[in-house]
Write a protein that holds these residues in place. Structure first.
Motif, PDB file in Angstrom:
ATOM      1  N   MET A   1       0.850  -1.172   0.000  1.00 55.75           N
ATOM      2  CA  MET A   1       0.000   0.000   0.000  1.00 55.75           C
ATOM      3  C   MET A   1       0.898   1.238   0.000  1.00 55.75           C
ATOM      4  O   MET A   1       1.831   1.336   0.784  1.00 55.75           O
ATOM      5  CB  MET A   1      -0.914  -0.014   1.232  1.00 55.75           C
ATOM      6  CG  MET A   1      -1.811   1.188   1.347  1.00 55.75           C
ATOM      7  SD  MET A   1      -2.865   1.235   2.825  1.00 55.75           S
ATOM      8  CE  MET A   1      -4.099   0.045   2.401  1.00 55.75           C
ATOM      9  N   SER A   2       0.558   2.185  -0.843  1.00 58.16           N
ATOM     10  CA  SER A   2       1.351   3.408  -0.917  1.00 58.16           C
ATOM     11  C   SER A   2       1.094   4.271   0.321  1.00 58.16           C
ATOM     12  O   SER A   2       0.078   4.124   1.006  1.00 58.16           O
ATOM     13  CB  SER A   2       1.006   4.196  -2.176  1.00 58.16           C
ATOM     14  OG  SER A   2      -0.277   4.783  -2.049  1.00 58.16           O
ATOM     15  N   VAL A   3       1.984   5.183   0.570  1.00 55.02           N
ATOM     16  CA  VAL A   3       1.842   6.100   1.698  1.00 55.02           C
ATOM     17  C   VAL A   3       0.576   6.936   1.528  1.00 55.02           C
ATOM     18  O   VAL A   3      -0.166   7.166   2.487  1.00 55.02           O
ATOM     19  CB  VAL A   3       3.099   6.994   1.843  1.00 55.02           C
ATOM     20  CG1 VAL A   3       2.886   8.077   2.882  1.00 55.02           C
ATOM     21  CG2 VAL A   3       4.319   6.165   2.181  1.00 55.02           C
ATOM     22  N   GLU A   4       0.306   7.377   0.309  1.00 49.14           N
ATOM     23  CA  GLU A   4      -0.891   8.171   0.049  1.00 49.14           C
ATOM     24  C   GLU A   4      -2.160   7.369   0.329  1.00 49.14           C
ATOM     25  O   GLU A   4      -3.104   7.876   0.940  1.00 49.14           O
ATOM     26  CB  GLU A   4      -0.894   8.679  -1.388  1.00 49.14           C
ATOM     27  CG  GLU A   4       0.120   9.769  -1.641  1.00 49.14           C
ATOM     28  CD  GLU A   4       0.128  10.221  -3.098  1.00 49.14           C
ATOM     29  OE1 GLU A   4      -0.810   9.887  -3.851  1.00 49.14           O
ATOM     30  OE2 GLU A   4       1.088  10.906  -3.469  1.00 49.14           O
ATOM     31  N   ALA A   5      -2.191   6.133  -0.104  1.00 48.46           N
ATOM     32  CA  ALA A   5      -3.358   5.277   0.130  1.00 48.46           C
ATOM     33  C   ALA A   5      -3.524   4.989   1.625  1.00 48.46           C
ATOM     34  O   ALA A   5      -4.639   4.986   2.145  1.00 48.46           O
ATOM     35  CB  ALA A   5      -3.227   3.974  -0.650  1.00 48.46           C
ATOM     36  N   LEU A   7      -2.490   6.905   4.107  1.00 44.12           N
ATOM     37  CA  LEU A   7      -2.929   8.149   4.723  1.00 44.12           C
ATOM     38  C   LEU A   7      -4.425   8.376   4.494  1.00 44.12           C
ATOM     39  O   LEU A   7      -5.154   8.757   5.408  1.00 44.12           O
ATOM     40  CB  LEU A   7      -2.117   9.324   4.176  1.00 44.12           C
ATOM     41  CG  LEU A   7      -2.398  10.690   4.792  1.00 44.12           C
ATOM     42  CD1 LEU A   7      -2.194  10.679   6.302  1.00 44.12           C
ATOM     43  CD2 LEU A   7      -1.519  11.742   4.137  1.00 44.12           C
ATOM     44  N   LYS A   8      -4.885   8.108   3.280  1.00 44.22           N
ATOM     45  CA  LYS A   8      -6.308   8.255   2.964  1.00 44.22           C
ATOM     46  C   LYS A   8      -7.152   7.299   3.818  1.00 44.22           C
ATOM     47  O   LYS A   8      -8.194   7.678   4.355  1.00 44.22           O
ATOM     48  CB  LYS A   8      -6.552   7.995   1.476  1.00 44.22           C
ATOM     49  CG  LYS A   8      -7.976   8.215   1.049  1.00 44.22           C
ATOM     50  CD  LYS A   8      -8.156   7.997  -0.444  1.00 44.22           C
ATOM     51  CE  LYS A   8      -9.606   8.196  -0.832  1.00 44.22           C
ATOM     52  NZ  LYS A   8      -9.836   7.976  -2.247  1.00 44.22           N
ATOM     53  N   ALA A   9      -6.700   6.054   3.966  1.00 40.33           N
ATOM     54  CA  ALA A   9      -7.418   5.065   4.778  1.00 40.33           C
ATOM     55  C   ALA A   9      -7.445   5.490   6.247  1.00 40.33           C
ATOM     56  O   ALA A   9      -8.466   5.348   6.925  1.00 40.33           O
ATOM     57  CB  ALA A   9      -6.781   3.690   4.621  1.00 40.33           C
ATOM     58  N   LEU A  10      -6.332   6.008   6.752  1.00 37.44           N
ATOM     59  CA  LEU A  10      -6.272   6.469   8.142  1.00 37.44           C
ATOM     60  C   LEU A  10      -7.202   7.657   8.371  1.00 37.44           C
ATOM     61  O   LEU A  10      -7.883   7.732   9.395  1.00 37.44           O
ATOM     62  CB  LEU A  10      -4.839   6.835   8.527  1.00 37.44           C
ATOM     63  CG  LEU A  10      -3.898   5.669   8.786  1.00 37.44           C
ATOM     64  CD1 LEU A  10      -2.465   6.165   8.941  1.00 37.44           C
ATOM     65  CD2 LEU A  10      -4.338   4.891  10.012  1.00 37.44           C
ATOM     66  N   ARG A  11      -7.246   8.573   7.434  1.00 33.45           N
ATOM     67  CA  ARG A  11      -8.148   9.717   7.554  1.00 33.45           C
ATOM     68  C   ARG A  11      -9.603   9.259   7.587  1.00 33.45           C
ATOM     69  O   ARG A  11     -10.416   9.773   8.353  1.00 33.45           O
ATOM     70  CB  ARG A  11      -7.920  10.701   6.410  1.00 33.45           C
ATOM     71  CG  ARG A  11      -6.671  11.517   6.586  1.00 33.45           C
ATOM     72  CD  ARG A  11      -6.523  12.542   5.504  1.00 33.45           C
ATOM     73  NE  ARG A  11      -5.354  13.362   5.757  1.00 33.45           N
ATOM     74  CZ  ARG A  11      -4.653  13.943   4.828  1.00 33.45           C
ATOM     75  NH1 ARG A  11      -4.995  13.816   3.557  1.00 33.45           N
ATOM     76  NH2 ARG A  11      -3.604  14.672   5.142  1.00 33.45           N
ATOM     77  N   ALA A  12      -9.956   8.298   6.744  1.00 34.78           N
ATOM     78  CA  ALA A  12     -11.328   7.770   6.723  1.00 34.78           C
ATOM     79  C   ALA A  12     -11.652   7.075   8.045  1.00 34.78           C
ATOM     80  O   ALA A  12     -12.756   7.224   8.586  1.00 34.78           O
ATOM     81  CB  ALA A  12     -11.499   6.804   5.552  1.00 34.78           C
ATOM     82  N   GLU A  13     -10.696   6.341   8.580  1.00 33.05           N
ATOM     83  CA  GLU A  13     -10.905   5.659   9.862  1.00 33.05           C
ATOM     84  C   GLU A  13     -11.075   6.669  10.999  1.00 33.05           C
ATOM     85  O   GLU A  13     -11.955   6.514  11.847  1.00 33.05           O
ATOM     86  CB  GLU A  13      -9.738   4.725  10.154  1.00 33.05           C
ATOM     87  CG  GLU A  13      -9.939   3.889  11.410  1.00 33.05           C
ATOM     88  CD  GLU A  13      -8.807   2.898  11.647  1.00 33.05           C
ATOM     89  OE1 GLU A  13      -8.790   2.318  12.746  1.00 33.05           O
ATOM     90  OE2 GLU A  13      -7.963   2.696  10.756  1.00 33.05           O
ATOM     91  N   ILE A  14     -10.269   7.703  11.004  1.00 30.79           N
ATOM     92  CA  ILE A  14     -10.385   8.743  12.027  1.00 30.79           C
ATOM     93  C   ILE A  14     -11.734   9.439  11.919  1.00 30.79           C
ATOM     94  O   ILE A  14     -12.397   9.688  12.931  1.00 30.79           O
ATOM     95  CB  ILE A  14      -9.222   9.751  11.922  1.00 30.79           C
ATOM     96  CG1 ILE A  14      -7.919   9.098  12.396  1.00 30.79           C
ATOM     97  CG2 ILE A  14      -9.513  11.024  12.738  1.00 30.79           C
ATOM     98  CD1 ILE A  14      -6.669   9.897  12.086  1.00 30.79           C
ATOM     99  N   GLU A  15     -12.171   9.739  10.705  1.00 32.32           N
ATOM    100  CA  GLU A  15     -13.465  10.394  10.516  1.00 32.32           C
ATOM    101  C   GLU A  15     -14.603   9.513  11.032  1.00 32.32           C
ATOM    102  O   GLU A  15     -15.535   9.993  11.658  1.00 32.32           O
ATOM    103  CB  GLU A  15     -13.677  10.747   9.041  1.00 32.32           C
ATOM    104  CG  GLU A  15     -14.923  11.557   8.782  1.00 32.32           C
ATOM    105  CD  GLU A  15     -14.977  12.872   9.546  1.00 32.32           C
ATOM    106  OE1 GLU A  15     -16.087  13.226   9.997  1.00 32.32           O
ATOM    107  OE2 GLU A  15     -13.937  13.535   9.709  1.00 32.32           O
ATOM    108  N   GLN A  16     -14.509   8.198  10.792  1.00 31.32           N
ATOM    109  CA  GLN A  16     -15.552   7.299  11.282  1.00 31.32           C
ATOM    110  C   GLN A  16     -15.526   7.212  12.806  1.00 31.32           C
ATOM    111  O   GLN A  16     -16.580   7.166  13.447  1.00 31.32           O
ATOM    112  CB  GLN A  16     -15.410   5.914  10.662  1.00 31.32           C
ATOM    113  CG  GLN A  16     -16.630   5.051  10.942  1.00 31.32           C
ATOM    114  CD  GLN A  16     -16.579   3.741  10.214  1.00 31.32           C
ATOM    115  OE1 GLN A  16     -15.910   2.830  10.674  1.00 31.32           O
ATOM    116  NE2 GLN A  16     -17.292   3.655   9.101  1.00 31.32           N
ATOM    117  N   LEU A  17     -14.354   7.207  13.410  1.00 29.49           N
ATOM    118  CA  LEU A  17     -14.250   7.206  14.876  1.00 29.49           C
ATOM    119  C   LEU A  17     -14.844   8.488  15.460  1.00 29.49           C
ATOM    120  O   LEU A  17     -15.549   8.440  16.477  1.00 29.49           O
ATOM    121  CB  LEU A  17     -12.792   7.039  15.316  1.00 29.49           C
ATOM    122  CG  LEU A  17     -12.188   5.661  15.108  1.00 29.49           C
ATOM    123  CD1 LEU A  17     -10.673   5.701  15.330  1.00 29.49           C
ATOM    124  CD2 LEU A  17     -12.840   4.635  16.023  1.00 29.49           C
TER     125      LEU A  17
END
Length: 180
Positions: A1-5, A7-17
Motif C-alpha cells: 500500500m502506498s503512503v498516500e493510500a 494516509l487516505k485510509a487512516l483519515r477515513a478511519e479517524i473520521e468514522q471514529l
C-alpha cells in the motif's frame, strides 16, 4: 500500500471514529434532555422531521416532543440509561444504531415503573451534525410496583436534583458545541 493510500485510509478511519463518538454523545444527550426536561437539548438529538415510533405514538419528532415532555414532567423522579450502542455506518452520512435503554421513575403517588427496551435508530449527518432521522422503540420488559403508603421514601440524606429543569444550578449546558 502506498503512503498516500495508507494516509487516505487512516483519515477515513479517524473520521468514522469521530462520527461514532458524536453519535454516542447524542445518545447520552437524549437521556439528559429527558432528565432535565430540556426540550431544546432534545432538539439537538432529533431532526424536526425525524420519524418516531414508540408504539403509543407514531409520527414526527416535532409532534412527539411535547407529548414526551408532558409524560416526563409528571414523574417525581425519572431515570434514563442508554447503553451498549451498536453503530454501523452506511457511507459517510448515514448510520444505524441499536441501543439498549432502561428508563423508569416514581410518580407522586408512590408508583414506580421501570422499562427495558431497545431503540432502533437511523442517524444522518446533515451540515456536519449527526442526528436521529428515524427511531423505533421496542419494549422488552416492564416492572410496575406500587409501594404501600409511606414506604416509597427516598433516603433523607440523599436529595434528588430538584427542580428537574435547566434552571437547576447543577445543570450544565453541554449542547451542540460537543457535536458541532
Amino acid at each position: 500500500m502506498s503512503v498516500e493510500a495508507e494516509l487516505k485510509a487512516l483519515r477515513a478511519e479517524i473520521e468514522q471514529l469521530k462520527s461514532r463518538e458524536q453519535i454516542r454523545q447524542q445518545i447520552t444527550r437524549y437521556g439528559r434532555g429527558q432528565e432535565w426536561l430540556d426540550g431544546s437539548l432534545m432538539d439537538e438529538v432529533f431532526y424536526d422531521d425525524a420519524h418516531v415510533d414508540f408504539g403509543f405514538f407514531v409520527g414526527e419528532w416535532k409532534d412527539y416532543k411535547p407529548v414526551l415532555m408532558e409524560i416526563e414532567a409528571h414523574g417525581e423522579t425519572t431515570f434514563h440509561l442508554c447503553a451498549a450502542p451498536q453503530i454501523e455506518f452506511e457511507g459517510e452520512n448515514k448510520a444505524y444504531a441499536e441501543v439498549y435503554g432502561i428508563a423508569g421513575g416514581r410518580g407522586h403517588d408512590g408508583k414506580t415503573n421501570v422499562f427495558g427496551g431497545r431503540y432502533f435508530d437511523v442517524w444522518e449527518r446533515r451540515e456536519k451534525t449527526w442526528k436521529i432521522a428515524r427511531r423505533i422503540f421496542k419494549l422488552d420488559w416492564h416492572i410496575d410496583h406500587q409501594f404501600p403508603q409511606g414506604e416509597a421514601v427516598m433516603h433523607p440524606e440523599l436529595e434528588p436534583a430538584k427542580p428537574r429543569s435547566p434552571q437547576n444550578p447543577l445543570f450544565r449546558r453541554m449542547g451542540a458545541d460537543v457535536t458541532g
